[in-house]
Design a protein around this motif. Structure first.
Motif, PDB file in Angstrom:
ATOM      1  N   GLY A  90     -80.050   5.948  22.470  1.00 25.56           N
ATOM      2  CA  GLY A  90     -81.563   5.563  22.441  1.00 25.56           C
ATOM      3  C   GLY A  90     -81.551   4.053  22.603  1.00 25.56           C
ATOM      4  O   GLY A  90     -82.687   3.559  22.534  1.00 25.56           O
ATOM      5  N   ILE A  91     -80.437   3.239  22.990  1.00 33.01           N
ATOM      6  CA  ILE A  91     -80.667   1.920  23.250  1.00 33.01           C
ATOM      7  C   ILE A  91     -80.645   1.661  24.865  1.00 33.01           C
ATOM      8  O   ILE A  91     -79.365   2.092  25.252  1.00 33.01           O
ATOM      9  CB  ILE A  91     -79.798   1.075  22.452  1.00 33.01           C
ATOM     10  CG1 ILE A  91     -79.341   1.370  20.961  1.00 33.01           C
ATOM     11  CG2 ILE A  91     -79.649  -0.441  22.762  1.00 33.01           C
ATOM     12  CD1 ILE A  91     -78.484   0.757  20.226  1.00 33.01           C
ATOM     13  N   ASP A  92     -81.601   1.415  25.304  1.00 34.65           N
ATOM     14  CA  ASP A  92     -81.467   0.986  26.998  1.00 34.65           C
ATOM     15  C   ASP A  92     -81.056   0.130  27.516  1.00 34.65           C
ATOM     16  O   ASP A  92     -80.585  -0.065  28.558  1.00 34.65           O
ATOM     17  CB  ASP A  92     -83.174   1.123  27.209  1.00 34.65           C
ATOM     18  CG  ASP A  92     -84.215   2.061  26.927  1.00 34.65           C
ATOM     19  OD1 ASP A  92     -83.414   3.296  26.840  1.00 34.65           O
ATOM     20  OD2 ASP A  92     -85.083   2.029  26.604  1.00 34.65           O
ATOM     21  N   THR A  93     -80.055  -0.856  26.971  1.00 35.09           N
ATOM     22  CA  THR A  93     -79.460  -1.972  27.325  1.00 35.09           C
ATOM     23  C   THR A  93     -78.078  -2.022  27.270  1.00 35.09           C
ATOM     24  O   THR A  93     -77.624  -3.094  27.214  1.00 35.09           O
ATOM     25  CB  THR A  93     -80.080  -3.284  26.835  1.00 35.09           C
ATOM     26  OG1 THR A  93     -80.212  -3.157  25.220  1.00 35.09           O
ATOM     27  CG2 THR A  93     -81.601  -3.392  27.060  1.00 35.09           C
ATOM     28  N   GLU A  94     -77.262  -0.708  27.184  1.00 31.96           N
ATOM     29  CA  GLU A  94     -75.992  -0.844  26.859  1.00 31.96           C
ATOM     30  C   GLU A  94     -75.242  -1.025  28.308  1.00 31.96           C
ATOM     31  O   GLU A  94     -75.723  -0.807  29.229  1.00 31.96           O
ATOM     32  CB  GLU A  94     -75.416   0.604  26.131  1.00 31.96           C
ATOM     33  CG  GLU A  94     -76.014   0.596  24.872  1.00 31.96           C
ATOM     34  CD  GLU A  94     -75.445  -0.154  23.686  1.00 31.96           C
ATOM     35  OE1 GLU A  94     -74.244  -0.091  23.544  1.00 31.96           O
ATOM     36  OE2 GLU A  94     -76.183  -0.879  23.311  1.00 31.96           O
ATOM     37  N   LEU A  95     -74.012  -1.716  28.062  1.00 29.33           N
ATOM     38  CA  LEU A  95     -73.337  -1.588  29.456  1.00 29.33           C
ATOM     39  C   LEU A  95     -72.832  -0.492  29.854  1.00 29.33           C
ATOM     40  O   LEU A  95     -72.388   0.327  29.299  1.00 29.33           O
ATOM     41  CB  LEU A  95     -72.151  -2.530  29.136  1.00 29.33           C
ATOM     42  CG  LEU A  95     -72.253  -4.010  29.156  1.00 29.33           C
ATOM     43  CD1 LEU A  95     -71.009  -4.781  28.705  1.00 29.33           C
ATOM     44  CD2 LEU A  95     -72.532  -4.615  30.326  1.00 29.33           C
ATOM     45  N   PRO A  96     -72.949  -0.034  31.057  1.00 32.40           N
ATOM     46  CA  PRO A  96     -72.423   1.070  31.898  1.00 32.40           C
ATOM     47  C   PRO A  96     -70.763   0.855  31.836  1.00 32.40           C
ATOM     48  O   PRO A  96     -70.314  -0.212  31.435  1.00 32.40           O
ATOM     49  CB  PRO A  96     -72.900   1.032  33.110  1.00 32.40           C
ATOM     50  CG  PRO A  96     -73.914   0.320  33.161  1.00 32.40           C
ATOM     51  CD  PRO A  96     -73.755  -0.883  32.131  1.00 32.40           C
ATOM     52  N   ASP A  97     -70.000   1.872  32.058  1.00 30.97           N
ATOM     53  CA  ASP A  97     -68.707   1.809  32.223  1.00 30.97           C
ATOM     54  C   ASP A  97     -68.040   0.938  33.209  1.00 30.97           C
ATOM     55  O   ASP A  97     -68.944   0.619  34.154  1.00 30.97           O
ATOM     56  CB  ASP A  97     -68.006   3.124  32.556  1.00 30.97           C
ATOM     57  CG  ASP A  97     -68.443   3.855  33.936  1.00 30.97           C
ATOM     58  OD1 ASP A  97     -67.553   3.298  34.779  1.00 30.97           O
ATOM     59  OD2 ASP A  97     -69.351   4.734  33.812  1.00 30.97           O
ATOM     60  N   VAL A  98     -66.990   0.223  33.025  1.00 36.17           N
ATOM     61  CA  VAL A  98     -66.504  -0.712  34.231  1.00 36.17           C
ATOM     62  C   VAL A  98     -66.662  -0.369  35.660  1.00 36.17           C
ATOM     63  O   VAL A  98     -67.001  -1.142  36.474  1.00 36.17           O
ATOM     64  CB  VAL A  98     -65.025  -1.194  33.758  1.00 36.17           C
ATOM     65  CG1 VAL A  98     -64.539  -1.868  34.807  1.00 36.17           C
ATOM     66  CG2 VAL A  98     -65.060  -1.924  32.258  1.00 36.17           C
ATOM     67  N   GLY A  99     -66.263   1.053  35.973  1.00 39.74           N
ATOM     68  CA  GLY A  99     -66.292   1.565  37.256  1.00 39.74           C
ATOM     69  C   GLY A  99     -67.786   1.400  37.699  1.00 39.74           C
ATOM     70  O   GLY A  99     -67.987   1.118  38.993  1.00 39.74           O
ATOM     71  N   THR A 100     -68.844   1.808  37.096  1.00 40.15           N
ATOM     72  CA  THR A 100     -70.263   1.728  37.437  1.00 40.15           C
ATOM     73  C   THR A 100     -70.612   0.470  37.784  1.00 40.15           C
ATOM     74  O   THR A 100     -71.183   0.176  38.834  1.00 40.15           O
ATOM     75  CB  THR A 100     -71.179   2.201  36.446  1.00 40.15           C
ATOM     76  OG1 THR A 100     -70.526   3.586  36.222  1.00 40.15           O
ATOM     77  CG2 THR A 100     -72.345   2.360  36.868  1.00 40.15           C
ATOM     78  N   LEU A 101     -70.106  -0.403  36.936  1.00 41.87           N
ATOM     79  CA  LEU A 101     -70.482  -1.746  37.177  1.00 41.87           C
ATOM     80  C   LEU A 101     -69.592  -2.714  38.422  1.00 41.87           C
ATOM     81  O   LEU A 101     -70.570  -3.315  39.082  1.00 41.87           O
ATOM     82  CB  LEU A 101     -70.112  -2.913  35.842  1.00 41.87           C
ATOM     83  CG  LEU A 101     -70.605  -2.651  34.615  1.00 41.87           C
ATOM     84  CD1 LEU A 101     -70.265  -3.180  33.647  1.00 41.87           C
ATOM     85  CD2 LEU A 101     -72.339  -2.831  34.573  1.00 41.87           C
ATOM     86  N   VAL A 102     -68.505  -2.346  38.455  1.00 41.27           N
ATOM     87  CA  VAL A 102     -67.976  -2.694  39.782  1.00 41.27           C
ATOM     88  C   VAL A 102     -68.399  -2.101  41.071  1.00 41.27           C
ATOM     89  O   VAL A 102     -68.754  -2.923  41.928  1.00 41.27           O
ATOM     90  CB  VAL A 102     -66.261  -2.254  39.407  1.00 41.27           C
ATOM     91  CG1 VAL A 102     -65.729  -2.473  40.744  1.00 41.27           C
ATOM     92  CG2 VAL A 102     -65.471  -3.010  38.626  1.00 41.27           C
ATOM     93  N   GLU A 153     -89.961  -1.992  25.420  1.00 44.90           N
ATOM     94  CA  GLU A 153     -89.556  -2.738  26.369  1.00 44.90           C
ATOM     95  C   GLU A 153     -90.526  -3.297  27.700  1.00 44.90           C
ATOM     96  O   GLU A 153     -91.085  -2.182  27.993  1.00 44.90           O
ATOM     97  CB  GLU A 153     -88.155  -2.593  26.935  1.00 44.90           C
ATOM     98  CG  GLU A 153     -87.159  -2.267  25.694  1.00 44.90           C
ATOM     99  CD  GLU A 153     -85.828  -1.720  25.999  1.00 44.90           C
ATOM    100  OE1 GLU A 153     -85.821  -0.789  26.545  1.00 44.90           O
ATOM    101  OE2 GLU A 153     -84.978  -2.475  26.006  1.00 44.90           O
ATOM    102  N   ARG A 154     -90.213  -4.327  28.147  1.00 40.98           N
ATOM    103  CA  ARG A 154     -91.147  -4.677  29.485  1.00 40.98           C
ATOM    104  C   ARG A 154     -90.645  -3.975  30.465  1.00 40.98           C
ATOM    105  O   ARG A 154     -89.357  -3.664  30.824  1.00 40.98           O
ATOM    106  CB  ARG A 154     -91.067  -6.250  29.743  1.00 40.98           C
ATOM    107  CG  ARG A 154     -91.798  -6.978  28.681  1.00 40.98           C
ATOM    108  CD  ARG A 154     -91.806  -8.277  28.709  1.00 40.98           C
ATOM    109  NE  ARG A 154     -91.739  -8.687  30.185  1.00 40.98           N
ATOM    110  CZ  ARG A 154     -92.494  -9.821  30.602  1.00 40.98           C
ATOM    111  NH1 ARG A 154     -92.814 -10.854  29.515  1.00 40.98           N
ATOM    112  NH2 ARG A 154     -92.556 -10.219  31.693  1.00 40.98           N
ATOM    113  N   HIS A 155     -91.436  -3.674  31.489  1.00 50.73           N
ATOM    114  CA  HIS A 155     -91.055  -2.974  32.818  1.00 50.73           C
ATOM    115  C   HIS A 155     -90.304  -1.644  32.660  1.00 50.73           C
ATOM    116  O   HIS A 155     -89.741  -1.400  33.526  1.00 50.73           O
ATOM    117  CB  HIS A 155     -90.234  -3.946  33.563  1.00 50.73           C
ATOM    118  CG  HIS A 155     -91.158  -5.358  33.764  1.00 50.73           C
ATOM    119  ND1 HIS A 155     -92.163  -5.399  34.694  1.00 50.73           N
ATOM    120  CD2 HIS A 155     -90.852  -6.375  33.622  1.00 50.73           C
ATOM    121  CE1 HIS A 155     -92.493  -6.731  34.447  1.00 50.73           C
ATOM    122  NE2 HIS A 155     -91.860  -7.309  33.871  1.00 50.73           N
ATOM    123  N   GLY A 156     -90.336  -1.018  31.537  1.00 49.22           N
ATOM    124  CA  GLY A 156     -89.759   0.425  31.465  1.00 49.22           C
ATOM    125  C   GLY A 156     -88.160  -0.001  31.449  1.00 49.22           C
ATOM    126  O   GLY A 156     -87.390   1.207  31.588  1.00 49.22           O
TER     127      GLY A 156
END
Length: 174
Positions: free
Chosen positions: A50-62, A170-173
């Motif tokens: 339910g938290i919209d600002t979590e970090l994706p996994d490292v592979g997704t970020l890379v 949150e702003r802008h969805g």
């Protein structure tokens, strides 16, 4: 921080990658600093529990950053219409261990006020290659925060936008 003057002097640098962050690419498609690549805020965040600002996994970020042409040797300069978006991108790149990441002091408004060139032409990008060196200690879990509340040398900074803090979403969805 890098100044607009520094950026103007280094636009031709081979290792320079200019990134702007937003919720959609409409603004950057119309007007941006030459060479800018668009990074969607949603590419560096995900919803978990339910938290919209979590970090994706490292592979997704890379993968998201490599598609912008970012590599370990890149000097990334970030700007955004909303400073929290730019700082989130900075944090994400620091978390991955990218060694040369800067924020543009004054962003696009200062760049334009100085009558520097802008363009609406998209930047062609050759994918980069990132070998992440994750700084896992850059992320504080709820358990860590509870354990360290009230300890000397520990300060918590709430970076939520007003709407989030006041409970209006949150702003802008985001």
């Amino acid at each position: 921080l890098v100044s607009t003057e520094w950026l103007a002097d280094h636009l031709g640098d081979r290792d320079l990658v200019i990134v702007t962050l937003g919720h959609d690419s409409r603004g950057v498609a119309a007007d941006h600093i030459p060479g800018t690549r668009f990074l969607s805020y949603h590419a560096i965040t995900q919803t978990r529990n339910g938290i919209d600002t979590e970090l994706p996994d490292v592979g997704t970020l890379v993968g998201a950053l490599e598609r912008l042409g970012i590599s370990n040797g890149s000097h990334v300069v970030i700007y955004a219409d909303e400073l929290p978006l730019a700082t989130r991108a900075y944090f994400t790149m620091d978390y991955l261990g990218l060694p040369r990441v800067s924020l543009l002091d004054g962003g696009l408004p200062k760049w334009k006020a100085e009558h520097r060139a802008t363009t609406g032409t998209p930047t062609r990008v050759k994918p980069g290659v990132i070998q992440p060196h994750v700084h896992a200690d850059a992320v504080a879990s709820a358990a860590w925060v509870k354990q360290h509340l009230g300890h000397a040398g520990i300060a918590l900074v709430d970076t939520r936008m007003d709407e989030e803090y006041e409970g209006h979403g949150e702003r802008h969805g985001m």
